[in-house]
Design a protein around this motif. Structure first.
Motif, PDB file in Angstrom:
ATOM      1  N   VAL A  23     -57.195  22.496  39.496  1.00  0.00           N
ATOM      2  CA  VAL A  23     -56.671  22.024  38.213  1.00  0.00           C
ATOM      3  C   VAL A  23     -56.510  23.242  37.313  1.00  0.00           C
ATOM      4  CG1 VAL A  23     -57.071  20.519  36.233  1.00  0.00           C
ATOM      5  CG2 VAL A  23     -57.820  19.800  38.509  1.00  0.00           C
ATOM      6  N   ILE A  24     -55.279  23.556  36.943  1.00  0.00           N
ATOM      7  CA  ILE A  24     -54.965  24.815  36.258  1.00  0.00           C
ATOM      8  C   ILE A  24     -54.592  24.547  34.801  1.00  0.00           C
ATOM      9  CG2 ILE A  24     -53.446  26.840  36.247  1.00  0.00           C
ATOM     10  CD1 ILE A  24     -53.025  26.289  39.293  1.00  0.00           C
ATOM     11  N   PHE A  41     -58.967  14.766  31.815  1.00  0.00           N
ATOM     12  CA  PHE A  41     -58.378  14.477  33.120  1.00  0.00           C
ATOM     13  C   PHE A  41     -59.415  14.577  34.232  1.00  0.00           C
ATOM     14  CE2 PHE A  41     -56.661  16.148  37.095  1.00  0.00           C
ATOM     15  CZ  PHE A  41     -55.865  15.083  37.468  1.00  0.00           C
ATOM     16  N   LEU A  42     -60.254  15.603  34.194  1.00  0.00           N
ATOM     17  CA  LEU A  42     -61.264  15.768  35.228  1.00  0.00           C
ATOM     18  C   LEU A  42     -62.198  14.569  35.287  1.00  0.00           C
ATOM     19  CD1 LEU A  42     -62.181  19.539  34.720  1.00  0.00           C
ATOM     20  CD2 LEU A  42     -61.008  18.559  36.692  1.00  0.00           C
ATOM     21  N   ASP A  52     -62.163  17.057  45.479  1.00  0.00           N
ATOM     22  CA  ASP A  52     -63.027  18.193  45.172  1.00  0.00           C
ATOM     23  C   ASP A  52     -62.266  19.042  44.162  1.00  0.00           C
ATOM     24  OD1 ASP A  52     -64.676  20.374  45.053  1.00  0.00           O
ATOM     25  OD2 ASP A  52     -64.493  20.938  47.165  1.00  0.00           O
ATOM     26  N   LEU A  53     -62.630  18.939  42.884  1.00  0.00           N
ATOM     27  CA  LEU A  53     -61.845  19.512  41.789  1.00  0.00           C
ATOM     28  C   LEU A  53     -62.366  20.889  41.390  1.00  0.00           C
ATOM     29  CD1 LEU A  53     -61.729  16.218  39.735  1.00  0.00           C
ATOM     30  CD2 LEU A  53     -59.817  17.211  40.985  1.00  0.00           C
ATOM     31  N   ALA A  94     -54.068  20.990  47.031  1.00  0.00           N
ATOM     32  CA  ALA A  94     -53.166  20.373  46.061  1.00  0.00           C
ATOM     33  C   ALA A  94     -53.465  20.993  44.704  1.00  0.00           C
ATOM     34  CB  ALA A  94     -53.358  18.858  46.016  1.00  0.00           C
ATOM     35  N   PHE A  95     -52.522  20.820  43.783  1.00  0.00           N
ATOM     36  CA  PHE A  95     -52.659  21.416  42.452  1.00  0.00           C
ATOM     37  C   PHE A  95     -52.332  20.379  41.380  1.00  0.00           C
ATOM     38  CE2 PHE A  95     -51.122  24.635  45.432  1.00  0.00           C
ATOM     39  CZ  PHE A  95     -52.124  25.582  45.341  1.00  0.00           C
ATOM     40  N   VAL A  96     -53.030  20.486  40.256  1.00  0.00           N
ATOM     41  CA  VAL A  96     -52.661  19.753  39.047  1.00  0.00           C
ATOM     42  C   VAL A  96     -52.495  20.787  37.944  1.00  0.00           C
ATOM     43  CG1 VAL A  96     -53.391  18.121  37.274  1.00  0.00           C
ATOM     44  CG2 VAL A  96     -53.795  17.596  39.685  1.00  0.00           C
TER      45      VAL A  96
END
Length: 210
Positions: A23-24, A41-42, A52-53, A94-96
Protein backbone atom coordinates in the motif's frame (compact mmCIF):
# COMPACT_ATOMS: atom_id res chain seq x y z
CA UNK A 1 10.02 -42.31 -28.36
CA UNK A 2 10.21 -41.44 -24.66
CA UNK A 3 6.92 -41.22 -22.82
CA UNK A 4 5.52 -37.73 -22.49
CA UNK A 5 5.17 -36.36 -19.00
CA UNK A 6 3.91 -33.16 -17.48
CA UNK A 7 6.54 -30.71 -16.33
CA UNK A 8 6.46 -29.60 -12.70
CA UNK A 9 6.72 -25.88 -11.97
CA UNK A 10 9.66 -24.83 -9.86
CA UNK A 11 7.31 -23.19 -7.39
CA UNK A 12 3.81 -24.28 -6.47
CA UNK A 13 1.94 -21.39 -4.85
CA UNK A 14 -0.07 -21.92 -1.70
CA UNK A 15 -3.59 -20.91 -2.66
CA UNK A 16 -4.41 -20.22 0.97
CA UNK A 17 -1.38 -17.98 1.56
CA UNK A 18 -2.27 -14.33 2.23
CA UNK A 19 -1.86 -12.07 -0.77
CA UNK A 20 1.09 -9.72 -0.24
CA UNK A 21 -0.13 -6.18 -0.97
CA UNK A 22 2.06 -3.07 -0.92
CA UNK A 23 0.00 0.00 0.00
CA UNK A 24 1.81 3.10 -1.28
CA UNK A 25 1.15 6.62 0.01
CA UNK A 26 1.83 8.77 -3.06
CA UNK A 27 1.88 12.28 -1.56
CA UNK A 28 4.77 13.84 0.33
CA UNK A 29 3.30 17.35 0.57
CA UNK A 30 3.25 19.10 3.94
CA UNK A 31 -0.18 18.86 5.55
CA UNK A 32 -1.13 15.87 3.36
CA UNK A 33 -4.05 13.61 4.19
CA UNK A 34 -2.42 10.55 2.66
CA UNK A 35 -1.37 8.85 5.93
CA UNK A 36 -4.83 9.32 7.47
CA UNK A 37 -6.56 7.95 4.36
CA UNK A 38 -4.11 5.04 4.22
CA UNK A 39 -4.70 4.22 7.90
CA UNK A 40 -8.44 4.14 7.30
CA UNK A 41 -8.01 1.91 4.25
CA UNK A 42 -5.66 -0.46 6.07
CA UNK A 43 -8.23 -0.91 8.80
CA UNK A 44 -10.99 -1.69 6.31
CA UNK A 45 -8.83 -3.99 4.18
CA UNK A 46 -7.45 -5.87 7.19
CA UNK A 47 -10.98 -6.65 8.33
CA UNK A 48 -11.67 -8.40 5.01
CA UNK A 49 -8.89 -10.93 5.69
CA UNK A 50 -6.57 -12.82 3.36
CA UNK A 51 -4.14 -9.94 2.85
CA UNK A 52 -0.60 -9.30 4.08
CA UNK A 53 -0.42 -5.49 3.94
CA UNK A 54 2.88 -3.56 3.72
CA UNK A 55 2.60 0.23 4.02
CA UNK A 56 5.15 2.23 1.99
CA UNK A 57 5.14 5.98 2.69
CA UNK A 58 7.01 7.89 0.00
CA UNK A 59 7.87 10.57 2.55
CA UNK A 60 10.28 7.96 3.96
CA UNK A 61 11.78 7.00 0.58
CA UNK A 62 14.62 9.33 -0.42
CA UNK A 63 14.83 8.87 -4.19
CA UNK A 64 16.25 11.74 -6.28
CA UNK A 65 14.37 13.05 -9.28
CA UNK A 66 17.37 12.56 -11.58
CA UNK A 67 18.12 8.99 -12.59
CA UNK A 68 21.47 7.74 -13.90
CA UNK A 69 21.79 7.35 -17.65
CA UNK A 70 21.90 4.02 -19.43
CA UNK A 71 24.52 1.82 -17.80
CA UNK A 72 25.01 4.27 -14.94
CA UNK A 73 24.87 3.39 -11.28
CA UNK A 74 23.02 5.28 -8.54
CA UNK A 75 25.02 7.11 -5.90
CA UNK A 76 25.38 5.46 -2.47
CA UNK A 77 22.48 7.38 -0.90
CA UNK A 78 20.15 6.45 -3.74
CA UNK A 79 21.38 2.85 -3.69
CA UNK A 80 20.52 2.69 0.01
CA UNK A 81 17.00 4.02 -0.65
CA UNK A 82 16.49 1.48 -3.43
CA UNK A 83 17.76 -1.32 -1.20
CA UNK A 84 15.03 -0.40 1.26
CA UNK A 85 12.06 -0.03 -1.08
CA UNK A 86 12.79 -2.15 -4.18
CA UNK A 87 12.71 -5.56 -2.42
CA UNK A 88 9.37 -4.66 -0.87
CA UNK A 89 7.90 -3.84 -4.28
CA UNK A 90 9.38 -7.01 -5.75
CA UNK A 91 7.93 -9.12 -2.94
CA UNK A 92 4.47 -7.61 -3.35
CA UNK A 93 1.92 -9.59 -5.33
CA UNK A 94 -0.42 -6.63 -5.70
CA UNK A 95 -0.41 -2.88 -5.09
CA UNK A 96 -2.81 -0.28 -3.74
CA UNK A 97 -1.92 3.31 -4.60
CA UNK A 98 -3.23 5.97 -2.19
CA UNK A 99 -3.09 9.23 -4.12
CA UNK A 100 -4.51 12.75 -4.16
CA UNK A 101 -5.20 14.66 -7.34
CA UNK A 102 -2.81 17.51 -8.11
CA UNK A 103 -3.61 19.62 -11.18
CA UNK A 104 -5.72 16.85 -12.79
CA UNK A 105 -3.01 14.25 -12.19
CA UNK A 106 -0.99 12.51 -9.47
CA UNK A 107 2.04 13.59 -7.38
CA UNK A 108 5.54 13.80 -8.83
CA UNK A 109 6.95 11.70 -5.98
CA UNK A 110 4.70 8.83 -7.01
CA UNK A 111 5.77 9.01 -10.67
CA UNK A 112 9.38 9.10 -9.50
CA UNK A 113 8.97 5.87 -7.52
CA UNK A 114 7.24 4.21 -10.45
CA UNK A 115 9.95 5.24 -12.91
CA UNK A 116 12.79 4.00 -10.71
CA UNK A 117 11.34 0.47 -11.05
CA UNK A 118 10.25 -1.76 -13.88
CA UNK A 119 10.23 -5.51 -13.29
CA UNK A 120 8.71 -5.03 -9.85
CA UNK A 121 5.36 -3.98 -11.38
CA UNK A 122 5.10 -6.58 -14.15
CA UNK A 123 2.18 -9.00 -14.30
CA UNK A 124 0.77 -7.79 -11.00
CA UNK A 125 -2.50 -5.97 -10.26
CA UNK A 126 -2.89 -2.45 -8.92
CA UNK A 127 -5.86 -0.85 -7.23
CA UNK A 128 -6.43 2.76 -6.23
CA UNK A 129 -7.64 4.80 -3.28
CA UNK A 130 -7.91 8.41 -4.44
CA UNK A 131 -9.04 11.60 -2.76
CA UNK A 132 -9.46 15.27 -3.50
CA UNK A 133 -11.95 17.77 -4.83
CA UNK A 134 -15.31 17.19 -6.45
CA UNK A 135 -13.84 14.44 -8.66
CA UNK A 136 -12.46 12.50 -5.71
CA UNK A 137 -9.06 12.10 -7.37
CA UNK A 138 -10.40 10.08 -10.28
CA UNK A 139 -8.37 12.01 -12.85
CA UNK A 140 -5.21 10.99 -11.00
CA UNK A 141 -6.36 7.37 -11.20
CA UNK A 142 -7.09 7.57 -14.92
CA UNK A 143 -3.62 8.99 -15.57
CA UNK A 144 -2.04 6.23 -13.49
CA UNK A 145 -3.89 3.54 -15.46
CA UNK A 146 -1.98 4.57 -18.60
CA UNK A 147 1.35 4.46 -16.78
CA UNK A 148 0.76 1.02 -15.28
CA UNK A 149 -0.40 -0.36 -18.63
CA UNK A 150 2.99 0.61 -20.06
CA UNK A 151 4.64 -1.28 -17.20
CA UNK A 152 2.63 -4.45 -17.93
CA UNK A 153 0.64 -4.16 -14.70
CA UNK A 154 -3.11 -4.84 -14.54
CA UNK A 155 -5.29 -2.14 -12.98
CA UNK A 156 -8.57 -3.28 -11.47
CA UNK A 157 -11.71 -1.59 -12.70
CA UNK A 158 -13.24 -0.39 -9.43
CA UNK A 159 -11.50 2.11 -7.19
CA UNK A 160 -12.13 3.88 -3.90
CA UNK A 161 -12.78 7.60 -4.47
CA UNK A 162 -13.02 10.02 -1.54
CA UNK A 163 -14.24 13.52 -2.25
CA UNK A 164 -12.44 16.59 -0.89
CA UNK A 165 -11.89 17.49 2.76
CA UNK A 166 -14.76 19.94 2.55
CA UNK A 167 -17.38 17.37 1.57
CA UNK A 168 -16.92 13.59 1.65
CA UNK A 169 -13.88 13.10 3.87
CA UNK A 170 -13.02 14.46 7.30
CA UNK A 171 -9.65 15.87 8.33
CA UNK A 172 -8.95 12.60 10.12
CA UNK A 173 -9.08 10.80 6.78
CA UNK A 174 -12.29 8.95 7.61
CA UNK A 175 -15.05 9.20 4.98
CA UNK A 176 -18.28 10.80 6.16
CA UNK A 177 -20.39 8.35 4.17
CA UNK A 178 -18.84 5.24 5.69
CA UNK A 179 -21.32 2.76 4.19
CA UNK A 180 -20.55 3.82 0.61
CA UNK A 181 -16.79 3.99 1.23
CA UNK A 182 -16.66 0.60 2.96
CA UNK A 183 -18.59 -0.93 0.07
CA UNK A 184 -16.11 0.57 -2.38
CA UNK A 185 -13.19 -0.92 -0.44
CA UNK A 186 -14.83 -4.33 -0.43
CA UNK A 187 -15.43 -4.20 -4.18
CA UNK A 188 -11.96 -2.97 -5.11
CA UNK A 189 -10.15 -5.36 -2.76
CA UNK A 190 -12.24 -8.26 -4.04
CA UNK A 191 -11.12 -7.56 -7.61
CA UNK A 192 -7.53 -6.98 -6.52
CA UNK A 193 -7.46 -10.28 -4.62
CA UNK A 194 -8.87 -12.21 -7.59
CA UNK A 195 -6.32 -10.77 -9.99
CA UNK A 196 -3.53 -11.05 -7.45
CA UNK A 197 -4.07 -14.74 -6.82
CA UNK A 198 -4.73 -15.50 -10.48
CA UNK A 199 -1.54 -13.76 -11.62
CA UNK A 200 0.43 -15.31 -8.76
CA UNK A 201 -0.53 -18.75 -10.05
CA UNK A 202 0.23 -17.73 -13.64
CA UNK A 203 3.71 -16.39 -12.80
CA UNK A 204 4.46 -19.60 -10.92
CA UNK A 205 3.53 -21.84 -13.84
CA UNK A 206 5.19 -19.87 -16.63
CA UNK A 207 7.40 -16.76 -16.87
CA UNK A 208 5.63 -13.62 -18.05
CA UNK A 209 6.58 -12.70 -21.61
CA UNK A 210 6.55 -8.91 -21.66
Amino acid sequence: MPAAHASTPAYAPDEDAPLRVAVIIGSVRQGRQGPAVADWFLGEASALGGLDLDLIDLADVDLPLVMPGWGGSPDPQTAAALAEVSPRLAAAEAFVIVTPEYNHSYPAALKNLIDWHREEWRAKPAGFVSYGGIGGGLRAVEALRLVFAELHAVTVRDSVSLHGPWSGIGRDGVPRDTAVAEGAVKGMVGQLAWWGRTLRDARASRPYQG
